[in-house]
Design a protein around this motif. Structure first.
Motif, PDB file in Angstrom:
ATOM      1  N   TYR A 191      18.113  -1.405 -24.292  1.00 42.65           N
ATOM      2  CA  TYR A 191      18.049  -1.476 -22.840  1.00 42.65           C
ATOM      3  C   TYR A 191      19.284  -2.167 -22.259  1.00 42.65           C
ATOM      4  O   TYR A 191      19.703  -3.228 -22.739  1.00 42.65           O
ATOM      5  CB  TYR A 191      16.808  -2.250 -22.396  1.00 42.65           C
ATOM      6  CG  TYR A 191      15.509  -1.484 -22.550  1.00 42.65           C
ATOM      7  CD1 TYR A 191      15.159  -0.503 -21.643  1.00 42.65           C
ATOM      8  CD2 TYR A 191      14.644  -1.773 -23.605  1.00 42.65           C
ATOM      9  CE1 TYR A 191      13.969   0.200 -21.785  1.00 42.65           C
ATOM     10  CE2 TYR A 191      13.449  -1.085 -23.753  1.00 42.65           C
ATOM     11  CZ  TYR A 191      13.124  -0.096 -22.833  1.00 42.65           C
ATOM     12  OH  TYR A 191      11.938   0.596 -22.975  1.00 42.65           O
ATOM     13  N   GLN A 194      10.898  -6.433 -18.801  1.00 46.16           N
ATOM     14  CA  GLN A 194      11.589  -5.545 -19.728  1.00 46.16           C
ATOM     15  C   GLN A 194      12.043  -6.285 -20.976  1.00 46.16           C
ATOM     16  O   GLN A 194      12.362  -7.474 -20.939  1.00 46.16           O
ATOM     17  CB  GLN A 194      12.804  -4.950 -19.013  1.00 46.16           C
ATOM     18  CG  GLN A 194      13.668  -4.032 -19.847  1.00 46.16           C
ATOM     19  CD  GLN A 194      14.874  -3.559 -19.072  1.00 46.16           C
ATOM     20  OE1 GLN A 194      14.746  -2.942 -18.009  1.00 46.16           O
ATOM     21  NE2 GLN A 194      16.074  -3.866 -19.580  1.00 46.16           N
ATOM     22  N   ARG A 206       8.672  -2.278 -19.317  1.00 50.36           N
ATOM     23  CA  ARG A 206       9.321  -1.427 -20.318  1.00 50.36           C
ATOM     24  C   ARG A 206       9.475  -2.175 -21.640  1.00 50.36           C
ATOM     25  O   ARG A 206       9.905  -3.332 -21.676  1.00 50.36           O
ATOM     26  CB  ARG A 206      10.721  -1.021 -19.846  1.00 50.36           C
ATOM     27  CG  ARG A 206      10.781  -0.233 -18.544  1.00 50.36           C
ATOM     28  CD  ARG A 206      12.189   0.293 -18.316  1.00 50.36           C
ATOM     29  NE  ARG A 206      12.332   1.005 -17.052  1.00 50.36           N
ATOM     30  CZ  ARG A 206      12.933   0.515 -15.986  1.00 50.36           C
ATOM     31  NH1 ARG A 206      13.447  -0.714 -16.023  1.00 50.36           N
ATOM     32  NH2 ARG A 206      13.036   1.234 -14.876  1.00 50.36           N
ATOM     33  N   GLU A 253       6.727   2.124 -19.484  1.00 49.96           N
ATOM     34  CA  GLU A 253       7.526   2.986 -20.346  1.00 49.96           C
ATOM     35  C   GLU A 253       7.728   2.314 -21.700  1.00 49.96           C
ATOM     36  O   GLU A 253       8.035   1.117 -21.773  1.00 49.96           O
ATOM     37  CB  GLU A 253       8.896   3.271 -19.726  1.00 49.96           C
ATOM     38  CG  GLU A 253       8.849   4.158 -18.487  1.00 49.96           C
ATOM     39  CD  GLU A 253      10.215   4.424 -17.904  1.00 49.96           C
ATOM     40  OE1 GLU A 253      11.157   3.678 -18.235  1.00 49.96           O
ATOM     41  OE2 GLU A 253      10.343   5.370 -17.106  1.00 49.96           O
ATOM     42  N   ASN A 254       7.529   3.089 -22.765  1.00 56.28           N
ATOM     43  CA  ASN A 254       7.800   2.625 -24.134  1.00 56.28           C
ATOM     44  C   ASN A 254       7.049   1.345 -24.472  1.00 56.28           C
ATOM     45  O   ASN A 254       7.562   0.465 -25.165  1.00 56.28           O
ATOM     46  CB  ASN A 254       9.311   2.423 -24.335  1.00 56.28           C
ATOM     47  CG  ASN A 254      10.087   3.703 -24.145  1.00 56.28           C
ATOM     48  OD1 ASN A 254       9.714   4.753 -24.661  1.00 56.28           O
ATOM     49  ND2 ASN A 254      11.162   3.630 -23.376  1.00 56.28           N
TER      50      ASN A 254
END
Length: 594
Positions: free
Chosen positions: A33, A98, A229, A263-264
């Motif tokens: 990321y 994240q 995420r 997400e993910n």
């Protein structure tokens, strides 16, 4: 723990039931990321972060709890890798949460239990003050179900040994090496396995994150949902991630937390619900939801939801009975929800994906659904859905449409999985759940369904009808109109020859006899009774040819010889578009375009 999750993700396959030019990856994708592009501040946190630090640099992270107390909409919290034994974190801002680079942060709802006392050769006890006693909902039928689901199963405390969860029992006398017992009067937990040399963990937090609707941390809530995420959530006692309110009032909707994104992410070993959301414009993409209990994902009264390329596996791990478990439940006036290109598999005690009560304009497209003990796809007391391009394999029921209307079922493949359409008098009066039953089509409105270009294959020695279309005999005079507007251009195949009476291909109501029901043994016979149906359907009994080009590798494209046997009709252009198939594609049946 991490190796287990990685091995489970690796079980996914990268082919789609509908042939596409791009490869589809299901479940979490390994990412590196970049720092999130936000308008506000980025806070860095780590499992051992210093709560007194500002957390403004990666070298000086703060604690996760302190970061959530400071972050406002437009900010981000970036998590370093490692295990965060924390939970019950409240926030009300639209923040980004994240992973840092390619690191693997894990939010874990347990604490290590390492102060056991030995009682005898097969009994150990620990003092544990963070307990979560619970009870079933008031509608649960105790007399009918307690034999199979004892009351202690509704408590939310869990013991894990080397990452595997134990099942609860109701007394010390019932203990063995795979169970645990909680003495709530004395705040003690007992196990029957020697804990020495093992990693023993016990639940200590009810939730991981809760995006609330009231003031918290000195902040007034906005209407933005979080973006999350690359995070793993595991081993929480109750709802693991909770977005929005908790009530189910008739006038409540998901506009108080708009735009939530996952997400993910991985959700595992969640002992009620992995993710609960009242959030319009919710997106969940490339996540793994595994080993959950009442629901994996529970979306309530939320418009414009998208669930795509996720893996949903093994719901109802405690095997509750008398409840209505579902890997994914879309509930109570959720409009325009799309479930696209997901894998739903291995649910021996659960439903797959269930639209339940008052939902409109759903889409269920290009999903792979395998080994579901109840219904792979369930549409109940709701109106308008399109179901196309899906493969169902080894499900008790591939598709169950109950007390609903306008279910448009095109181009699906069902292998060893029946189809069921049913309507009854539910809705004439308020039911167990009160007003919920009034939100769908009325009793006389449960029709206008379409079933076209589908392929149903039975390879097992099963003499049940492939399609069930039912209503009570007592309603035969009241409901005389068929449940379908169109039922045609489908292909039905049985691979075996049953001795004695041949099995019916369809069981049909309404029919003018005492039972209001008749069995039809061929499409020709069915068309002779209702000449608007089944004129171009095909039924093959005791078939011995190849149907699929490579079913062993989960490719469901039809062989040319078999494809030539059907009489498909052109699928509506808007349906082909949703499937990702060119509008000028020649007509085909089954889930995979030629």
């Amino acid at each position: 723990m991490s190796m287990l999750l990685l091995s489970l993700v690796g079980l996914s396959f990268c082919t789609s039931p509908v042939e596409k030019s791009d490869e589809i990856v299901y479940g979490p994708i390994d990412m590196v990321y970049d720092l999130p592009k936000v308008t506000g501040t980025i806070y860095y946190v780590s499992p051992d972060g210093d709560g007194s630090s500002e957390g403004l640099t990666v070298a000086n992270p703060t604690s996760i709890g302190e970061a959530f107390k400071k972050a406002v909409s437009g900010d981000a919290i970036v998590l370093r890798g490692g295990t965060y034994r924390t939970g019950d974190i409240l926030f009300n801002q639209g923040i980004t949460i994240q992973a840092y680079r390619d690191e693997k942060p894990v939010l874990n709802g347990t604490l290590v239990a390492d102060t056991w006392s030995q009682v005898n050769d097969s009994l150990w006890v620990i003092q544990w003050n963070t307990l979560f006693p619970g009870a079933p909902e008031d509608w649960w039928h105790r007399a009918r179900n307690e034999e199979f689901t004892p009351m202690h199963r509704f408590n939310n405390d869990v013991v894990f040994i080397n990452g595997d969860f134990l099942q609860s029992v109701g007394s010390i006398a019932e203990l063995n090496e795979e169970t645990y017992y909680v003495d709530y009067d004395n705040n003690q937990i007992y196990i029957g396995l020697n804990p020495e040399g093992k990693n023993v963990e016990i639940t200590a937090f009810r939730k991981a994150l809760h995006r609330v609707l009231e003031p918290v941390n000195g902040m007034t809530p906005d209407n933005r949902g979080p973006v999350i995420r690359g995070i793993t959530f595991t081993q929480y006692a109750d709802t693991t991630v909770h977005i929005g309110g908790g009530g189910l009032a008739i006038d409540q909707h998901g506009r108080d937390a708009v735009g939530t994104v996952f997400e993910n992410c991985v959700f595992s070993k969640c002992f009620r619900i992995a993710m609960f959301a009242l959030s319009d414009s919710l997106v969940m993409r490339n996540c793994l939801v595994i080993d959950t209990n009442t629901e994996g994902v529970y979306v309530v009264a939320s418009n414009d939801v998208l669930l795509e390329r996720n893996i949903f596996e093994n719901n109802n791990i405690e095997q509750w009975t008398g409840y209505f478990p579902s890997s994914v439940k879309i509930f109570n006036q959720s409009h325009r929800a799309i479930v696209r290109e997901n894998i739903v598999r291995n649910h021996p005690h659960s439903n797959g994906v269930w639209w339940d009560v008052g939902n409109h304009d759903g889409v269920f497209v290009n999903n792979y659904v395998e080994n579901v003990s109840h219904s792979g796809f369930f549409f109940e007391i709701s109106d308008r859905i399109t179901v196309m391009g899906n493969v169902f394999k080894d499900c008790d029921q591939s598709i169950f449409v109950l007390n609903s209307a306008n279910a448009k079922i095109y181009n699906n493949t069902m292998i060893n999985s029946t189809v069921n359409f049913r309507r009854d008098s539910r809705g004439d009066q308020l039911g167990t759940f009160g007003w919920h039953v009034t939100l769908g089509p009325g009793v006389e409105e449960r029709d206008r369904n379409i079933f076209k270009n589908n392929l149903m294959v039975m390879t097992k020695d099963d003499d049940s009808p492939m399609v069930l279309v039912h209503q009570p005999a007592s309603m035969c005079a009241r409901l005389t109109k068929p449940q379908f507007d169109e039922f045609n251009n489908n292909v039905f195949v049985r691979y075996y020859d049953i001795e004695g009476e041949k099995p019916a291909f369809i069981e049909w109501t309404p029919y003018d006899n005492e039972a209001c029901l008749n069995k039809f043994y061929s499409t020709v016979e069915f068309n002779g009774y209702l000449n608007q149906f089944s004129s171009e359907c095909k039924y093959f009994d005791n078939y011995d040819g190849d149907i699929f080009e490579d079913i062993k590798n989960n490719s469901f494209k039809l062989t040319n010889d078999f494809a030539a046997l059907g009489i498909p009709t052109k699928t509506p252009e808007q349906v082909l578009t949703m499937m990702g198939v060119s509008a000028d594609k020649e007509a085909f049946f089954g889930a995979v375009a030629p």
